[in-house]
Design an enzyme around this catalytic site. Structure first.
Site, short mmCIF file in Angstrom:
data_model
loop_
_atom_site.label_atom_id
_atom_site.label_comp_id
_atom_site.label_asym_id
_atom_site.label_seq_id
_atom_site.Cartn_x
_atom_site.Cartn_y
_atom_site.Cartn_z
N GLU A 38 -125.26 6.25 55.26
CA GLU A 38 -124.40 7.44 55.38
C GLU A 38 -122.96 7.00 55.63
O GLU A 38 -122.71 6.16 56.48
CB GLU A 38 -124.94 8.32 56.52
CG GLU A 38 -123.99 9.36 57.06
CD GLU A 38 -123.52 10.41 56.05
OE1 GLU A 38 -124.33 10.90 55.26
OE2 GLU A 38 -122.31 10.70 56.05
N ARG A 114 -126.23 25.66 60.86
CA ARG A 114 -126.43 24.42 60.09
C ARG A 114 -126.63 23.21 61.00
O ARG A 114 -127.44 22.34 60.71
CB ARG A 114 -125.22 24.14 59.20
CG ARG A 114 -124.97 25.20 58.19
CD ARG A 114 -123.75 24.82 57.38
NE ARG A 114 -124.14 23.95 56.30
CZ ARG A 114 -124.40 24.34 55.06
NH1 ARG A 114 -124.28 25.60 54.73
NH2 ARG A 114 -124.75 23.49 54.15
N ARG A 205 -115.10 30.86 55.97
CA ARG A 205 -116.35 30.76 56.75
C ARG A 205 -116.00 30.72 58.23
O ARG A 205 -115.17 29.92 58.66
CB ARG A 205 -117.11 29.48 56.41
CG ARG A 205 -117.36 29.31 54.96
CD ARG A 205 -117.95 27.94 54.67
NE ARG A 205 -119.39 27.94 54.81
CZ ARG A 205 -120.15 26.88 54.52
NH1 ARG A 205 -119.59 25.76 54.13
NH2 ARG A 205 -121.46 26.94 54.65
N ASP A 321 -126.92 18.39 46.21
CA ASP A 321 -125.61 18.70 45.61
C ASP A 321 -125.14 17.60 44.66
O ASP A 321 -124.37 17.87 43.74
CB ASP A 321 -124.56 18.91 46.71
CG ASP A 321 -124.55 20.34 47.24
OD1 ASP A 321 -125.50 21.09 46.92
OD2 ASP A 321 -123.61 20.71 47.96
N ALA A 334 -128.98 24.26 49.62
CA ALA A 334 -129.73 23.42 50.57
C ALA A 334 -131.23 23.53 50.27
O ALA A 334 -131.96 22.53 50.32
CB ALA A 334 -129.43 23.85 52.00
C1 LIG Z 1 -119.92 28.67 51.72
C2 LIG Z 1 -121.25 28.00 51.49
C3 LIG Z 1 -122.40 28.62 51.94
C4 LIG Z 1 -123.65 28.05 51.69
N1 LIG Z 1 -124.77 28.69 52.13
C5 LIG Z 1 -125.97 28.19 51.83
C6 LIG Z 1 -127.15 28.86 52.26
O1 LIG Z 1 -127.12 29.88 52.95
N2 LIG Z 1 -128.36 28.32 51.89
C7 LIG Z 1 -128.45 27.20 51.14
O2 LIG Z 1 -129.58 26.79 50.81
N3 LIG Z 1 -127.35 26.53 50.74
C8 LIG Z 1 -126.11 27.00 51.07
N4 LIG Z 1 -124.99 26.33 50.67
C9 LIG Z 1 -125.14 25.06 49.89
C10 LIG Z 1 -125.50 23.93 50.83
O3 LIG Z 1 -124.54 23.83 51.86
C11 LIG Z 1 -125.55 22.61 50.07
O4 LIG Z 1 -126.20 22.78 48.85
C12 LIG Z 1 -126.28 21.55 50.87
O5 LIG Z 1 -125.67 21.35 52.12
C13 LIG Z 1 -126.33 20.24 50.08
O6 LIG Z 1 -126.98 19.26 50.84
P1 LIG Z 1 -126.92 17.75 50.38
O7 LIG Z 1 -127.71 17.00 51.39
O8 LIG Z 1 -127.31 17.65 48.96
O9 LIG Z 1 -125.38 17.35 50.42
P2 LIG Z 1 -124.37 17.26 51.64
O10 LIG Z 1 -124.72 18.22 52.72
O11 LIG Z 1 -123.00 17.33 51.06
O12 LIG Z 1 -124.62 15.80 52.23
C14 LIG Z 1 -124.13 14.65 51.58
C15 LIG Z 1 -124.06 13.52 52.59
O13 LIG Z 1 -123.68 12.32 51.91
C16 LIG Z 1 -122.65 11.66 52.62
N5 LIG Z 1 -121.87 10.91 51.64
C17 LIG Z 1 -120.97 11.35 50.74
N6 LIG Z 1 -120.50 10.36 49.97
C18 LIG Z 1 -121.14 9.23 50.37
C19 LIG Z 1 -121.10 7.88 49.94
N7 LIG Z 1 -120.30 7.48 48.93
N8 LIG Z 1 -121.89 6.97 50.59
C20 LIG Z 1 -122.71 7.35 51.60
N9 LIG Z 1 -122.79 8.65 52.04
C21 LIG Z 1 -122.02 9.57 51.43
C22 LIG Z 1 -121.87 12.80 53.28
O14 LIG Z 1 -121.14 12.34 54.40
C23 LIG Z 1 -123.00 13.75 53.66
O15 LIG Z 1 -123.55 13.46 54.93
C24 LIG Z 1 -123.73 26.85 50.95
C25 LIG Z 1 -122.57 26.18 50.51
C26 LIG Z 1 -121.33 26.76 50.79
C27 LIG Z 1 -120.11 26.04 50.30
#
Ligand SMILES: Cc1cc2nc3c(=O)[nH]c(=O)nc-3n(C[C@H](O)[C@H](O)[C@H](O)COP(=O)(O)OP(=O)(O)OC[C@H]3O[C@@H](n4cnc5c(N)ncnc54)[C@H](O)[C@@H]3O)c2cc1C
Length: 445
Positions: A38, A114, A205, A321, A334
């Site tokens: 991370e 969250r 937000r 994402d 998420a």
């Molecule tokens: C306004 C808003 C409201 C939302 N509401 C909802 C909801 O109600 N329900 C829902 O299901 N989804 C919701 N979402 C979407 C949700 O927040 C995301 O889809 C979700 O958090 C994605 O999770 P993830 O683990 O894929 O990515 P992330 O949460 O972005 O995690 C990525 C991780 O990788 C790390 N990272 C980045 N680059 C590197 C690198 N090069 N090397 C090592 N680590 C790295 C980051 O630090 C982070 O910890 C919402 C989004 C927004 C913008």
């Protein structure tokens, strides 16, 4: 060096909800070594709400996380869940608002803070496997018999048999994957999948304590019914979280953009109360009451990915994402990250998956997840347009309820368990047909 009892080594790059769920799901298979890298110095989430649907909750239950989530985040006991859960939709961009639709979904939603949600996942991860401050810069994948090498920004390296990029919307893994694919295929079109595109939506937000949303002993409607306050090219979503102690207030506005518009300015910034209040001037009282106590808010320029043709490159896979960042209009980014993680873990953990079959295993993951998650990505965008009356239905209240409800059909379609089953069957059939081909070609003599 791999332990002889371990069938392969997985590196998870990015410890958000997606990456951590994968680590928890893979922990059920002690013959798989898992390391998490991370970039941040600590595992943390922003102060905002997140909702998950019944599909995701079922996964959390299977992973043994339902009780900790309930304790930490105030998720309701199953017996207390309203089977008729739904958002109330109001036309709110005039002083006289009116409800026009109640989205009644037979598939339940759970609302969380969250940070609480992430902490429950963090608690399940042994600290020995979490490597913080490790920002991946690139990976190298040579022949299938050689380990994949990870290069970090601090100059260190690590190796693994399989790399999962769960590193969010600006994914370094996706960049490396698509640069490589574009070079190998000489198809520069693939490069357009690297940079996210500005969706046209900007969102404020913030969280407001229930005391500030209580008048004459009566708490605001959002604590009883999740609300969708709609106006032309703007809307406000709000619901109670954290055992009803906080109101999650999320205000959107949209600007017309073409496919390749770049957003000028930071994606996330802190803004004053005045900016939020000014955005909803002239809206009905119920919205004004919700926004009046806001002290400050985070402003996000919402970006999304153009649907990727594949989430996989050899023994490297994208998840969450990094694979399908979407607009938040179905509250499902998420949830889809959790589904990816659960399905991928189910495929990797199956006894039929070994180090030698990792290529097929990831192809199978791609086969079941790409159409599903990309469909949610596209449906989410269409839903946002409907909430703001600029989809083909316009403000036709006779058509909108059906159109909005229809966008949710995927929630009751193929379950993650069925996807694991279909993926494993696909691998089986693929290897059977290859075997037949080899026999046919005299390869088995
Ligand atoms: C306004 C808003 C409201 C939302 N509401 C909802 C909801 O109600 N329900 C829902 O299901 N989804 C919701 N979402 C979407 C949700 O927040 C995301 O889809 C979700 O958090 C994605 O999770 P993830 O683990 O894929 O990515 P992330 O949460 O972005 O995690 C990525 C991780 O990788 C790390 N990272 C980045 N680059 C590197 C690198 N090069 N090397 C090592 N680590 C790295 C980051 O630090 C982070 O910890 C919402 C989004 C927004 C913008």
């Amino acid at each position: 060096m791999a332990d002889s009892k371990q069938k392969f080594r997985v590196a998870i790059c990015g410890a958000g909800i997606g990456g951590l769920t994968l680590a928890v799901a893979l922990a059920r298979y002690p013959d798989i070594d898992v390391q998490v890298y991370e970039s941040a110095g600590k595992l943390a989430e922003i102060g905002a709400g997140v909702m998950i649907w019944g599909r995701t909750w079922k996964i959390m239950t299977t992973l043994g996380l339902a009780e900790p989530l309930r304790r930490a985040a105030g998720g309701p006991a199953d017996k207390d869940i309203d089977p008729d859960f739904g958002f109330e939709y109001r036309r709110s961009d005039k002083l006289e608002g009116h409800s026009y639709f109640r989205l009644s979904l037979p598939f339940i939603s759970y609302l969380f803070h969250r940070a609480h949600f992430l902490n429950v996942l963090v608690d399940q991860i042994p600290s020995s496997i979490a490597h913080l401050g490790k920002r991946l810069r690139a990976y190298t994948q040579n022949s299938p018999s050689e380990p994949i090498t990870l290069e970090f920004a601090d100059g260190t390296t690590a190796t693994c048999d399989l790399l999962v990029g769960s590193d969010g919307i600006k994914s370094a893994v996706r960049r490396c994957m698509y640069e490589g694919k574009a070079a190998v295929t000489r198809n520069a079109e693939l490069l357009k999948h690297i940079e996210p595109r500005f969706s046209g939506w900007v969102v404020y937000r913030t969280l407001v304590p229930v005391e500030k949303l209580t008048k004459d002993g009566e708490s605001h409607r959002i604590f009883h019914t999740p609300m969708m306050y709609c106006g032309y090219r703007k809307h406000v979503v709000s619901y109670g979280i954290a055992h009803g102690k906080l109101g999650n207030v999320v205000g959107f506005y949209s600007v017309p953009v073409d496919e390749n518009t770049k957003y000028d300015g930071p994606w996330v910034s802190e803004v004053s109360r005045d900016e939020v209040v000014n955005c909803y001037v002239g809206w009905e009282n119920e919205v004004q009451e919700l926004i009046a106590p806001v002290e400050k808010a985070l402003k996000w320029a919402i970006h999304e990915l153009r649907p990727l043709p594949t989430y996989v490159d050899g023994r490297v896979a994208l998840l969450g994402d990094a694979a399908h960042a979407m607009t938040p209009h179905q509250g499902s980014g998420a949830g889809q990250a959790v589904e990816d993680a659960y399905v991928l873990a189910g495929i990797l953990g199956d006894p039929s998956t070994t180090r030698d079959t990792l290529l097929q295993a990831l192809q199978a993951y791609d086969y079941v997840r790409v159409p599903f998650a990309n469909h949610v990505l596209q449906g989410s965008y269409a839903s946002g347009r409907m909430y703001e009356f600029w989809n083909v239905e316009g403000a036709d209240y006779s058509k909108l309820p059906h159109a909005i409800t229809h966008q949710w059909d995927w929630v009751k379609e193929e379950t993650p368990e069925q996807q694991i089953e279909r993926a494993l069957k696909w691998v089986q059939e693929d290897s059977t047909s290859k075997l037949k081909q080899e026999v046919g070609e005299g390869g088995m003599e």
